[in-house]
Every structure is written in C-alpha cells, then in structure tokens.
Design a protein around this motif. Structure first.
Motif, PDB file in Angstrom:
ATOM      1  N   MET A   1      30.803  43.304  71.053  1.00  2.72           N
ATOM      2  CA  MET A   1      30.213  43.073  69.746  1.00  2.72           C
ATOM      3  C   MET A   1      30.458  44.271  68.834  1.00  2.72           C
ATOM      4  O   MET A   1      30.714  44.109  67.640  1.00  2.72           O
ATOM      5  CB  MET A   1      28.705  42.806  69.891  1.00  2.72           C
ATOM      6  CG  MET A   1      28.384  41.465  70.547  1.00  2.72           C
ATOM      7  SD  MET A   1      26.606  41.209  70.823  1.00  2.72           S
ATOM      8  CE  MET A   1      26.023  41.093  69.137  1.00  2.72           C
ATOM      9  N   THR A   2      30.382  45.466  69.424  1.00  2.55           N
ATOM     10  CA  THR A   2      30.647  46.679  68.652  1.00  2.55           C
ATOM     11  C   THR A   2      32.070  46.667  68.109  1.00  2.55           C
ATOM     12  O   THR A   2      32.317  46.988  66.942  1.00  2.55           O
ATOM     13  CB  THR A   2      30.416  47.930  69.522  1.00  2.55           C
ATOM     14  OG1 THR A   2      29.066  47.920  70.002  1.00  2.55           O
ATOM     15  CG2 THR A   2      30.664  49.198  68.735  1.00  2.55           C
ATOM     16  N   TYR A   3      33.016  46.267  68.969  1.00  3.59           N
ATOM     17  CA  TYR A   3      34.412  46.174  68.541  1.00  3.59           C
ATOM     18  C   TYR A   3      34.546  45.208  67.373  1.00  3.59           C
ATOM     19  O   TYR A   3      35.214  45.497  66.374  1.00  3.59           O
ATOM     20  CB  TYR A   3      35.282  45.706  69.709  1.00  3.59           C
ATOM     21  CG  TYR A   3      36.742  45.516  69.352  1.00  3.59           C
ATOM     22  CD1 TYR A   3      37.653  46.556  69.502  1.00  3.59           C
ATOM     23  CD2 TYR A   3      37.211  44.294  68.853  1.00  3.59           C
ATOM     24  CE1 TYR A   3      38.986  46.390  69.165  1.00  3.59           C
ATOM     25  CE2 TYR A   3      38.540  44.118  68.511  1.00  3.59           C
ATOM     26  CZ  TYR A   3      39.423  45.164  68.680  1.00  3.59           C
ATOM     27  OH  TYR A   3      40.743  45.003  68.334  1.00  3.59           O
ATOM     28  N   GLY A   4      33.915  44.046  67.492  1.00  5.53           N
ATOM     29  CA  GLY A   4      34.004  43.047  66.440  1.00  5.53           C
ATOM     30  C   GLY A   4      33.454  43.536  65.122  1.00  5.53           C
ATOM     31  O   GLY A   4      34.044  43.296  64.055  1.00  5.53           O
ATOM     32  N   ILE A   5      32.326  44.221  65.166  1.00  2.00           N
ATOM     33  CA  ILE A   5      31.707  44.726  63.941  1.00  2.00           C
ATOM     34  C   ILE A   5      32.555  45.824  63.299  1.00  2.00           C
ATOM     35  O   ILE A   5      32.788  45.830  62.087  1.00  2.00           O
ATOM     36  CB  ILE A   5      30.283  45.237  64.236  1.00  2.00           C
ATOM     37  CG1 ILE A   5      29.377  44.062  64.639  1.00  2.00           C
ATOM     38  CG2 ILE A   5      29.711  45.978  63.034  1.00  2.00           C
ATOM     39  CD1 ILE A   5      28.027  44.473  65.176  1.00  2.00           C
ATOM     40  N   ILE A   6      33.040  46.762  64.137  1.00  2.00           N
ATOM     41  CA  ILE A   6      33.871  47.852  63.607  1.00  2.00           C
ATOM     42  C   ILE A   6      35.157  47.305  62.994  1.00  2.00           C
ATOM     43  O   ILE A   6      35.637  47.792  61.968  1.00  2.00           O
ATOM     44  CB  ILE A   6      34.192  48.876  64.722  1.00  2.00           C
ATOM     45  CG1 ILE A   6      32.923  49.598  65.154  1.00  2.00           C
ATOM     46  CG2 ILE A   6      35.253  49.867  64.252  1.00  2.00           C
ATOM     47  CD1 ILE A   6      33.111  50.521  66.338  1.00  2.00           C
ATOM     48  N   ALA A   7      35.690  46.233  63.622  1.00  2.25           N
ATOM     49  CA  ALA A   7      36.958  45.661  63.154  1.00  2.25           C
ATOM     50  C   ALA A   7      36.849  45.019  61.779  1.00  2.25           C
ATOM     51  O   ALA A   7      37.871  44.736  61.135  1.00  2.25           O
ATOM     52  CB  ALA A   7      37.468  44.627  64.158  1.00  2.25           C
ATOM     53  N   LEU A   8      35.637  44.792  61.300  1.00  2.97           N
ATOM     54  CA  LEU A   8      35.478  44.234  59.956  1.00  2.97           C
ATOM     55  C   LEU A   8      35.914  45.229  58.878  1.00  2.97           C
ATOM     56  O   LEU A   8      36.364  44.829  57.801  1.00  2.97           O
ATOM     57  CB  LEU A   8      34.005  43.844  59.722  1.00  2.97           C
ATOM     58  CG  LEU A   8      33.473  42.637  60.499  1.00  2.97           C
ATOM     59  CD1 LEU A   8      31.973  42.492  60.276  1.00  2.97           C
ATOM     60  CD2 LEU A   8      34.208  41.358  60.081  1.00  2.97           C
ATOM     61  N   GLU A   9      35.795  46.529  59.179  1.00  3.44           N
ATOM     62  CA  GLU A   9      36.096  47.559  58.184  1.00  3.44           C
ATOM     63  C   GLU A   9      37.229  48.496  58.596  1.00  3.44           C
ATOM     64  O   GLU A   9      37.805  49.176  57.752  1.00  3.44           O
ATOM     65  CB  GLU A   9      34.837  48.394  57.906  1.00  3.44           C
ATOM     66  CG  GLU A   9      33.662  47.592  57.358  1.00  3.44           C
ATOM     67  CD  GLU A   9      33.951  47.012  55.983  1.00  3.44           C
ATOM     68  OE1 GLU A   9      34.801  47.572  55.263  1.00  3.44           O
ATOM     69  OE2 GLU A   9      33.326  45.998  55.625  1.00  3.44           O
ATOM     70  N   SER A  10      37.531  48.560  59.885  1.00  9.32           N
ATOM     71  CA  SER A  10      38.549  49.499  60.367  1.00  9.32           C
ATOM     72  C   SER A  10      39.952  49.002  60.017  1.00  9.32           C
ATOM     73  O   SER A  10      40.364  47.919  60.449  1.00  9.32           O
ATOM     74  CB  SER A  10      38.419  49.662  61.885  1.00  9.32           C
ATOM     75  OG  SER A  10      39.538  50.332  62.414  1.00  9.32           O
ATOM     76  N   HIS A  11      40.686  49.784  59.256  1.00  9.25           N
ATOM     77  CA  HIS A  11      42.048  49.396  58.885  1.00  9.25           C
ATOM     78  C   HIS A  11      42.945  49.302  60.105  1.00  9.25           C
ATOM     79  O   HIS A  11      43.831  48.431  60.169  1.00  9.25           O
ATOM     80  CB  HIS A  11      42.618  50.399  57.875  1.00  9.25           C
ATOM     81  CG  HIS A  11      41.893  50.399  56.564  1.00  9.25           C
ATOM     82  ND1 HIS A  11      41.859  49.303  55.727  1.00  9.25           N
ATOM     83  CD2 HIS A  11      41.157  51.362  55.947  1.00  9.25           C
ATOM     84  CE1 HIS A  11      41.150  49.588  54.648  1.00  9.25           C
ATOM     85  NE2 HIS A  11      40.699  50.839  54.754  1.00  9.25           N
ATOM     86  N   PHE A  12      42.733  50.204  61.059  1.00 11.00           N
ATOM     87  CA  PHE A  12      43.546  50.171  62.273  1.00 11.00           C
ATOM     88  C   PHE A  12      43.324  48.878  63.050  1.00 11.00           C
ATOM     89  O   PHE A  12      44.285  48.216  63.464  1.00 11.00           O
ATOM     90  CB  PHE A  12      43.219  51.373  63.160  1.00 11.00           C
ATOM     91  CG  PHE A  12      43.896  51.324  64.503  1.00 11.00           C
ATOM     92  CD1 PHE A  12      45.257  51.596  64.626  1.00 11.00           C
ATOM     93  CD2 PHE A  12      43.177  50.989  65.648  1.00 11.00           C
ATOM     94  CE1 PHE A  12      45.888  51.536  65.866  1.00 11.00           C
ATOM     95  CE2 PHE A  12      43.798  50.934  66.883  1.00 11.00           C
ATOM     96  CZ  PHE A  12      45.155  51.204  66.992  1.00 11.00           C
ATOM     97  N   LEU A  13      42.051  48.488  63.260  1.00 10.49           N
ATOM     98  CA  LEU A  13      41.767  47.280  64.029  1.00 10.49           C
ATOM     99  C   LEU A  13      42.155  46.019  63.265  1.00 10.49           C
ATOM    100  O   LEU A  13      42.561  45.018  63.868  1.00 10.49           O
ATOM    101  CB  LEU A  13      40.277  47.237  64.408  1.00 10.49           C
ATOM    102  CG  LEU A  13      39.820  48.332  65.378  1.00 10.49           C
ATOM    103  CD1 LEU A  13      38.344  48.163  65.717  1.00 10.49           C
ATOM    104  CD2 LEU A  13      40.662  48.331  66.652  1.00 10.49           C
ATOM    105  N   ILE A  14      42.055  46.066  61.950  1.00 10.40           N
ATOM    106  CA  ILE A  14      42.515  44.928  61.147  1.00 10.40           C
ATOM    107  C   ILE A  14      44.017  44.746  61.304  1.00 10.40           C
ATOM    108  O   ILE A  14      44.521  43.617  61.430  1.00 10.40           O
ATOM    109  CB  ILE A  14      42.142  45.127  59.662  1.00 10.40           C
ATOM    110  CG1 ILE A  14      40.623  45.005  59.481  1.00 10.40           C
ATOM    111  CG2 ILE A  14      42.859  44.103  58.781  1.00 10.40           C
ATOM    112  CD1 ILE A  14      40.130  45.361  58.083  1.00 10.40           C
ATOM    113  N   SER A  15      44.726  45.867  61.336  1.00 11.19           N
ATOM    114  CA  SER A  15      46.183  45.783  61.530  1.00 11.19           C
ATOM    115  C   SER A  15      46.522  45.293  62.931  1.00 11.19           C
ATOM    116  O   SER A  15      47.507  44.578  63.126  1.00 11.19           O
ATOM    117  CB  SER A  15      46.839  47.138  61.270  1.00 11.19           C
ATOM    118  OG  SER A  15      46.480  48.086  62.272  1.00 11.19           O
ATOM    119  N   GLN A  16      45.685  45.650  63.920  1.00 13.01           N
ATOM    120  CA  GLN A  16      45.883  45.145  65.278  1.00 13.01           C
ATOM    121  C   GLN A  16      45.699  43.633  65.314  1.00 13.01           C
ATOM    122  O   GLN A  16      46.443  42.920  65.987  1.00 13.01           O
ATOM    123  CB  GLN A  16      44.898  45.816  66.243  1.00 13.01           C
ATOM    124  CG  GLN A  16      45.153  47.290  66.500  1.00 13.01           C
ATOM    125  CD  GLN A  16      46.503  47.522  67.139  1.00 13.01           C
ATOM    126  OE1 GLN A  16      46.814  46.981  68.194  1.00 13.01           O
ATOM    127  NE2 GLN A  16      47.325  48.340  66.490  1.00 13.01           N
TER     128      GLN A  16
END
Length: 201
Positions: free
Chosen positions: A1-16
């Motif tokens: 869940m933490t990953y999912g929440i961070i991925a909403l704003e993290s440019h790196f995870l969005i690119s992933q």
C-alpha cells in the motif's frame, strides 16, 4: 500500500509504471479475461474445499462472517478511493484506475485461504497468493491497471481480511451471550394460575 501511495507522486515510480506498460504492450497479441473470474477463486475455495473433505480452521458461519466483512471493508475502501478519480487507466477508458478492485478481491480470497488452511498445509495459501498475483498481472497485461494500482489493491485486500479476522472474536462473544435458557413454572394460588419464570445464562 505504501508503494501504491508513493507511486501517485513519485516521478521515478510513475515512469516505472509506464515502462512496464510499454513492455507488455510490445509483447501482447490479444487480451485474456481470466482475471474477471480468477479474482473470486480464493473466496470460493474456502467453502468449496469442504466438499472434498478438506476441513477449514473455522466453522461455516465464521467463514461467512470473515468473507463478508473482509469483502465489505475492501469494497468500501476501493470505491472510496476510486471515486476521487485521480488516475487514468492505461487504456484511457476511465480515471478510476487506482486502486485495482480485481486485485483487491483476489487478495481477499488469498488471505482467507491462508488463514483457513495454513495449519493443514502452506501450499493452500501459496496457491491462493499465486492466483491473486496472476490476477494482478493480467490486469496489467490487459492494459487496465498500472503496477501501482495492483500493489495498492493487493495491500487493501490483505489488510481488509486481517481486520475481519481481528473482528471474529466479536461474533463468538455474541454467540456466547445469546445462550440464554428460560424456565417457566406454572403455579396455582387457589384463585388464579400464575406462570413464573427464571432465566439461566
């Protein structure tokens, strides 16, 4: 869940998310809708296995309780977040991509299987989690969800089921409180009949 929440704003995870989606798009010939059915397998299994003589840890009533409560919590949570409409699906069909409801449903079933059959064999839980993971994969494969949607859905599903099992003692406590016996004793005082009663817990 933490990953999912961070991925909403993290440019790196969005690119992933984008990279995974692009990789899948390059190697997909056609869609497989298996995830529409596999999401329910885990929950169905905690009742179906009884037919094969494989007994669960809890009674049918207790399993109905945990399945109903976990799915209710999961559904409420998923719909509440989806209604914020902040993430578009990979296929641009709607802006309710986050989190994945199919994946959340599948992981509810996986955790139910784990809780009910881990004392018999770890492989029941492993099978449940394998099916749930496959459901999440096919949501991405079919271009309906990002990795972060799937991760959040998985977390919600697992946590919802754990909460249901934490609440299970409330059902057992109510059952004990409902065990009340009554004794009615008729008597006659010379003029009228009287019915007296005692209550035993």
């Amino acid at each position: 869940m933490t990953y999912g929440i961070i991925a909403l704003e993290s440019h790196f995870l969005i690119s992933q998310n984008q990279d995974i989606r692009n990789e899948l798009r390059e190697n997909i010939d056609r869609k497989f809708s298996v995830d529409d059915f596999s999401q329910y397998l885990g929950t169905a299994s905690i009742f179906a296995l009884d037919a094969f003589g494989i007994k669960a840890k809890h009674t049918v009533k207790q399993r109905l309780f945990t399945a109903a409560v976990s799915n209710a919590i999961m559904t409420f949570t998923v719909l509440s977040i989806k209604n914020t409409g902040t993430v578009w699906r990979p296929d641009s069909s709607a802006n309710n991509s986050f989190p994945s409801g199919h994946t959340a449903t599948a992981f509810v079933g996986a955790e139910l299987l784990w809780q009910e059959y881990r004392d018999r064999s770890l492989w029941y839980g492993v099978a449940g989690y394998a099916v749930a993971t496959g459901t999440g994969f096919f949501r991405m494969y079919n271009n309906k969800h990002w990795l972060s949607d799937v991760a959040m859905g998985a977390g919600i599903g697992i946590l919802s089921t754990k909460i249901a099992y934490w609440l299970l003692p409330l059902l057992d406590r109510k059952k004990k409180n409902d065990k009340t016996n009554y004794m009615f004793i008729p008597s006659y005082n010379g003029k009228q009949f009287i019915i007296g009663g005692n209550i035993y817990f």
